[in-house]
Motif scaffolding. Structure first.
Motif, PDB file in Angstrom:
ATOM      1  N   MET A 231      53.356  37.686  60.238  1.00 40.17           N
ATOM      2  CA  MET A 231      53.178  37.909  58.821  1.00 40.17           C
ATOM      3  C   MET A 231      54.465  37.568  58.067  1.00 40.17           C
ATOM      4  SD  MET A 231      51.089  41.482  58.865  1.00 40.17           S
ATOM      5  CE  MET A 231      49.525  41.620  59.701  1.00 40.17           C
ATOM      6  N   ALA A 232      54.350  37.185  56.798  1.00 33.20           N
ATOM      7  CA  ALA A 232      55.501  36.798  55.995  1.00 33.20           C
ATOM      8  C   ALA A 232      55.087  36.803  54.534  1.00 33.20           C
ATOM      9  CB  ALA A 232      55.993  35.423  56.425  1.00 33.20           C
ATOM     10  N   VAL A 233      56.006  36.364  53.649  1.00 37.03           N
ATOM     11  CA  VAL A 233      55.684  36.212  52.233  1.00 37.03           C
ATOM     12  C   VAL A 233      56.120  34.826  51.794  1.00 37.03           C
ATOM     13  CG1 VAL A 233      56.128  37.004  49.902  1.00 37.03           C
ATOM     14  CG2 VAL A 233      55.856  38.669  51.734  1.00 37.03           C
ATOM     15  N   TYR A 234      55.170  33.998  51.405  1.00 35.19           N
ATOM     16  CA  TYR A 234      55.450  32.682  50.852  1.00 35.19           C
ATOM     17  C   TYR A 234      55.024  32.603  49.388  1.00 35.19           C
ATOM     18  CZ  TYR A 234      55.857  31.481  55.797  1.00 35.19           C
ATOM     19  OH  TYR A 234      56.224  31.450  57.128  1.00 35.19           O
ATOM     20  N   THR A 235      54.011  33.374  49.002  1.00 35.63           N
ATOM     21  CA  THR A 235      53.520  33.400  47.630  1.00 35.63           C
ATOM     22  C   THR A 235      53.842  34.751  46.999  1.00 35.63           C
ATOM     23  OG1 THR A 235      51.706  31.876  48.148  1.00 35.63           O
ATOM     24  CG2 THR A 235      51.479  33.223  46.163  1.00 35.63           C
ATOM     25  N   GLU A 236      54.622  34.723  45.932  1.00 33.13           N
ATOM     26  CA  GLU A 236      54.957  35.959  45.222  1.00 33.13           C
ATOM     27  C   GLU A 236      53.804  36.336  44.293  1.00 33.13           C
ATOM     28  OE1 GLU A 236      57.510  37.838  45.656  1.00 33.13           O
ATOM     29  OE2 GLU A 236      58.784  36.560  46.919  1.00 33.13           O
ATOM     30  N   VAL A 237      53.482  37.624  44.265  1.00 33.66           N
ATOM     31  CA  VAL A 237      52.370  38.135  43.462  1.00 33.66           C
ATOM     32  C   VAL A 237      52.917  39.192  42.502  1.00 33.66           C
ATOM     33  CG1 VAL A 237      50.110  39.232  43.514  1.00 33.66           C
ATOM     34  CG2 VAL A 237      50.800  37.726  45.386  1.00 33.66           C
ATOM     35  N   SER A 238      52.520  39.115  41.231  1.00 37.83           N
ATOM     36  CA  SER A 238      52.996  40.080  40.239  1.00 37.83           C
ATOM     37  C   SER A 238      52.185  41.369  40.315  1.00 37.83           C
ATOM     38  CB  SER A 238      52.874  39.494  38.832  1.00 37.83           C
ATOM     39  OG  SER A 238      51.503  39.381  38.466  1.00 37.83           O
ATOM     40  N   ALA A 239      52.736  42.426  39.743  1.00 35.84           N
ATOM     41  CA  ALA A 239      52.030  43.709  39.692  1.00 35.84           C
ATOM     42  C   ALA A 239      50.715  43.571  38.928  1.00 35.84           C
ATOM     43  CB  ALA A 239      52.916  44.769  39.041  1.00 35.84           C
ATOM     44  N   GLU A 240      50.745  42.781  37.853  1.00 42.41           N
ATOM     45  CA  GLU A 240      49.519  42.587  37.064  1.00 42.41           C
ATOM     46  C   GLU A 240      48.436  41.889  37.880  1.00 42.41           C
ATOM     47  OE1 GLU A 240      52.962  43.282  34.583  1.00 42.41           O
ATOM     48  OE2 GLU A 240      52.577  41.746  36.116  1.00 42.41           O
ATOM     49  N   ASP A 241      48.836  40.877  38.646  1.00 44.39           N
ATOM     50  CA  ASP A 241      47.864  40.166  39.489  1.00 44.39           C
ATOM     51  C   ASP A 241      47.277  41.094  40.542  1.00 44.39           C
ATOM     52  OD1 ASP A 241      48.105  37.715  38.198  1.00 44.39           O
ATOM     53  OD2 ASP A 241      49.766  37.058  39.473  1.00 44.39           O
ATOM     54  N   ILE A 242      48.130  41.894  41.163  1.00 45.37           N
ATOM     55  CA  ILE A 242      47.661  42.830  42.184  1.00 45.37           C
ATOM     56  C   ILE A 242      46.661  43.815  41.591  1.00 45.37           C
ATOM     57  CG2 ILE A 242      48.367  44.824  43.571  1.00 45.37           C
ATOM     58  CD1 ILE A 242      49.228  42.545  45.097  1.00 45.37           C
ATOM     59  N   GLU A 243      46.998  44.387  40.454  1.00 43.67           N
ATOM     60  CA  GLU A 243      46.134  45.395  39.847  1.00 43.67           C
ATOM     61  C   GLU A 243      44.779  44.809  39.458  1.00 43.67           C
ATOM     62  OE1 GLU A 243      48.564  46.809  36.691  1.00 43.67           O
ATOM     63  OE2 GLU A 243      49.690  48.216  37.959  1.00 43.67           O
ATOM     64  N   SER A 244      44.791  43.593  38.932  1.00 37.15           N
ATOM     65  CA  SER A 244      43.542  42.940  38.557  1.00 37.15           C
ATOM     66  C   SER A 244      42.686  42.646  39.780  1.00 37.15           C
ATOM     67  CB  SER A 244      43.854  41.648  37.796  1.00 37.15           C
ATOM     68  OG  SER A 244      42.672  40.947  37.493  1.00 37.15           O
ATOM     69  N   PHE A 245      43.318  42.192  40.846  1.00 39.81           N
ATOM     70  CA  PHE A 245      42.608  41.872  42.085  1.00 39.81           C
ATOM     71  C   PHE A 245      42.000  43.135  42.694  1.00 39.81           C
ATOM     72  CE2 PHE A 245      42.447  41.008  46.675  1.00 39.81           C
ATOM     73  CZ  PHE A 245      41.812  39.776  46.690  1.00 39.81           C
ATOM     74  N   VAL A 246      42.799  44.180  42.799  1.00 43.60           N
ATOM     75  CA  VAL A 246      42.355  45.413  43.454  1.00 43.60           C
ATOM     76  C   VAL A 246      41.260  46.109  42.648  1.00 43.60           C
ATOM     77  CG1 VAL A 246      43.111  47.744  44.102  1.00 43.60           C
ATOM     78  CG2 VAL A 246      44.496  45.752  44.725  1.00 43.60           C
ATOM     79  N   ALA A 247      41.253  45.920  41.344  1.00 44.02           N
ATOM     80  CA  ALA A 247      40.239  46.564  40.508  1.00 44.02           C
ATOM     81  C   ALA A 247      38.819  46.163  40.893  1.00 44.02           C
ATOM     82  CB  ALA A 247      40.491  46.223  39.043  1.00 44.02           C
ATOM     83  N   GLU A 248      38.671  45.022  41.542  1.00 39.33           N
ATOM     84  CA  GLU A 248      37.341  44.552  41.936  1.00 39.33           C
ATOM     85  C   GLU A 248      36.823  45.245  43.193  1.00 39.33           C
ATOM     86  OE1 GLU A 248      35.506  42.454  40.112  1.00 39.33           O
ATOM     87  OE2 GLU A 248      37.142  42.620  38.664  1.00 39.33           O
ATOM     88  N   TYR A 249      37.636  46.097  43.826  1.00 45.27           N
ATOM     89  CA  TYR A 249      37.254  46.678  45.114  1.00 45.27           C
ATOM     90  C   TYR A 249      36.889  48.157  45.053  1.00 45.27           C
ATOM     91  CZ  TYR A 249      38.743  42.444  47.495  1.00 45.27           C
ATOM     92  OH  TYR A 249      38.851  41.144  47.917  1.00 45.27           O
ATOM     93  N   GLY A 250      37.224  48.824  43.982  1.00 46.14           N
ATOM     94  CA  GLY A 250      36.893  50.235  43.912  1.00 46.14           C
ATOM     95  C   GLY A 250      37.631  51.081  44.936  1.00 46.14           C
ATOM     96  N   ILE A 251      38.919  50.765  45.151  1.00 48.95           N
ATOM     97  CA  ILE A 251      39.697  51.530  46.131  1.00 48.95           C
ATOM     98  C   ILE A 251      40.809  52.326  45.448  1.00 48.95           C
ATOM     99  CG2 ILE A 251      39.181  50.042  48.087  1.00 48.95           C
ATOM    100  CD1 ILE A 251      41.925  48.715  47.653  1.00 48.95           C
ATOM    101  N   GLY A 252      40.665  52.555  44.163  1.00 49.33           N
ATOM    102  CA  GLY A 252      41.593  53.417  43.467  1.00 49.33           C
ATOM    103  C   GLY A 252      42.726  52.687  42.768  1.00 49.33           C
ATOM    104  N   GLU A 253      43.639  53.469  42.255  1.00 50.72           N
ATOM    105  CA  GLU A 253      44.769  52.948  41.490  1.00 50.72           C
ATOM    106  C   GLU A 253      45.884  52.479  42.418  1.00 50.72           C
ATOM    107  OE1 GLU A 253      48.237  54.682  38.451  1.00 50.72           O
ATOM    108  OE2 GLU A 253      46.566  55.963  39.121  1.00 50.72           O
ATOM    109  N   VAL A 254      46.460  51.330  42.099  1.00 45.31           N
ATOM    110  CA  VAL A 254      47.584  50.817  42.889  1.00 45.31           C
ATOM    111  C   VAL A 254      48.820  51.673  42.612  1.00 45.31           C
ATOM    112  CG1 VAL A 254      49.111  48.864  43.307  1.00 45.31           C
ATOM    113  CG2 VAL A 254      46.673  48.469  42.870  1.00 45.31           C
TER     114      VAL A 254
END
Length: 321
Positions: free
Chosen positions: A1-24
């Motif tokens: 595992m590694a990190v090649y693509t940086e993801v913003s907090a806004e992107d994460i929150e928008s993505f996770v909102a589609e799953y119904g797994i709570g607040e980031v």
């Protein structure tokens, strides 16, 4: 595992909102491995792993990988399970990359391998092979013997920078393996990358298998050969026959190995050593700028290959035939 693509907090929150797994609550990059960008994600409902699949991973293979994890989990194998979003999809897009969320497994991978780790691994691998027997999807092993010649050719011009004479030595070894590679051994779904950092333990109990992104259809005993190389050599590259014996014995208690499989094991161990030597060599010579992870030393696998070249039968791995 590694990190090649940086993801913003806004992107994460928008993505996770589609799953119904709570607040980031938090997320952080995981700086291990070589293939994809991975984040540990914490919500008010639990922990999850977010993976963005980088260009090196064929997007057409992702339904196989994700479907296999769901299948194995349904058969009692402890492994990450992909989450489905509200639209029913497990595979979605984030920052221009295919992306998926999977459940988080508790446990730690062994930084120092002990004999009990090898014993637990053998049985778990056999159970995984059996559990995958009725998985409907198929994926050929792109990094089996037919894929090694192109890898070698891509590295040939600079291989001797790593070790003088390496290109010629690898060419000679590959020519032998191509001529002798077995054609008809028991086969099915294998993990193909069960290194210690992909196997979790809690105390002395194996708690799960992760990172199925090299999984494919190939010889079961080739999976064992990969683990002999990954688990049964010490830091000074001495082969530990006790670890090998426990690994193979515990495997055989769950799934019998045929005489043909045992006879082929030394050759397949050479092939496994060459496969990881070549991919490490490629990464060493083509290290991407800005990646958090450092390439691994290909010559570790040159030393392992030399050991297996001297093996004359499976008894060298501690087996009583």
């Amino acid at each position: 595992m590694a990190v090649y693509t940086e993801v913003s907090a806004e992107d994460i929150e928008s993505f996770v909102a589609e799953y119904g797994i709570g607040e980031v609550l938090s997320f952080k990059g995981i700086a291990e491995g070589v293939e994809n960008s991975n984040y540990l994600l914490q919500t008010d409902q639990g922990s999850f792993i977010l993976t963005l699949y980088e260009k090196r991973v064929d997007a057409d293979d992702l339904p196989f990988f994700l479907g296999l994890m769901e299948h194995l989990a349904g058969r009692g194998i402890s492994c990450p399970v992909p989450l489905h979003a509200r639209d029913g999809k497990a595979l979605r897009q984030l920052c221009g990359r295919p992306a998926a969320l999977v459940t988080f497994l508790e446990g730690l991978w062994p930084r120092r391998v002990h004999t009990f780790h090898c014993a637990a691994l053998g049985g778990a691998m056999a159970q995984m092979h059996l559990a995958g027997a009725d998985f409907a999807l198929k994926r050929a092993n792109a990094l089996s013997v037919a894929g090694w010649r192109p890898l070698l050719e891509s590295c040939r011009a600079r291989a001797d920078e790593v070790k003088p004479g390496l290109a010629a030595a690898l060419d000679a070894e590959l020519t032998q393996l191509e001529a002798a590679w077995p054609k008809d051994l028991p086969a099915g779904v294998i993990h193909a990358d069960l290194f210690p950092d992909n196997v979790f333990f809690r105390h002395e109990r194996l708690s799960g298998l992760i990172d199925f992104y090299f999984a494919c259809n190939d010889y079961f005993v080739y999976d064992l050969a990969i683990c002999l190389n990954a688990w049964c050599f010490e830091h000074d590259n001495a082969f530990n026959v006790t670890k090998a014996r426990l690994l193979l014995q515990s495997y055989r208690r769950e799934r019998a190995l045929s005489g043909e499989e045992l006879a082929a094991l030394p050759l397949l161990a050479r092939g496994s050593a060459l496969r990881f030597l070549l991919t490490r060599l490629y990464d060493w010579l083509n290290h991407p700028e800005g990646a958090y992870v450092k390439p691994k030393d290909p010559l570790e696998y040159w030393k392992k290959l030399q050991f297996h070249q001297g093996v004359r039968g499976p008894g060298a791995y501690g087996l009583d035939l």
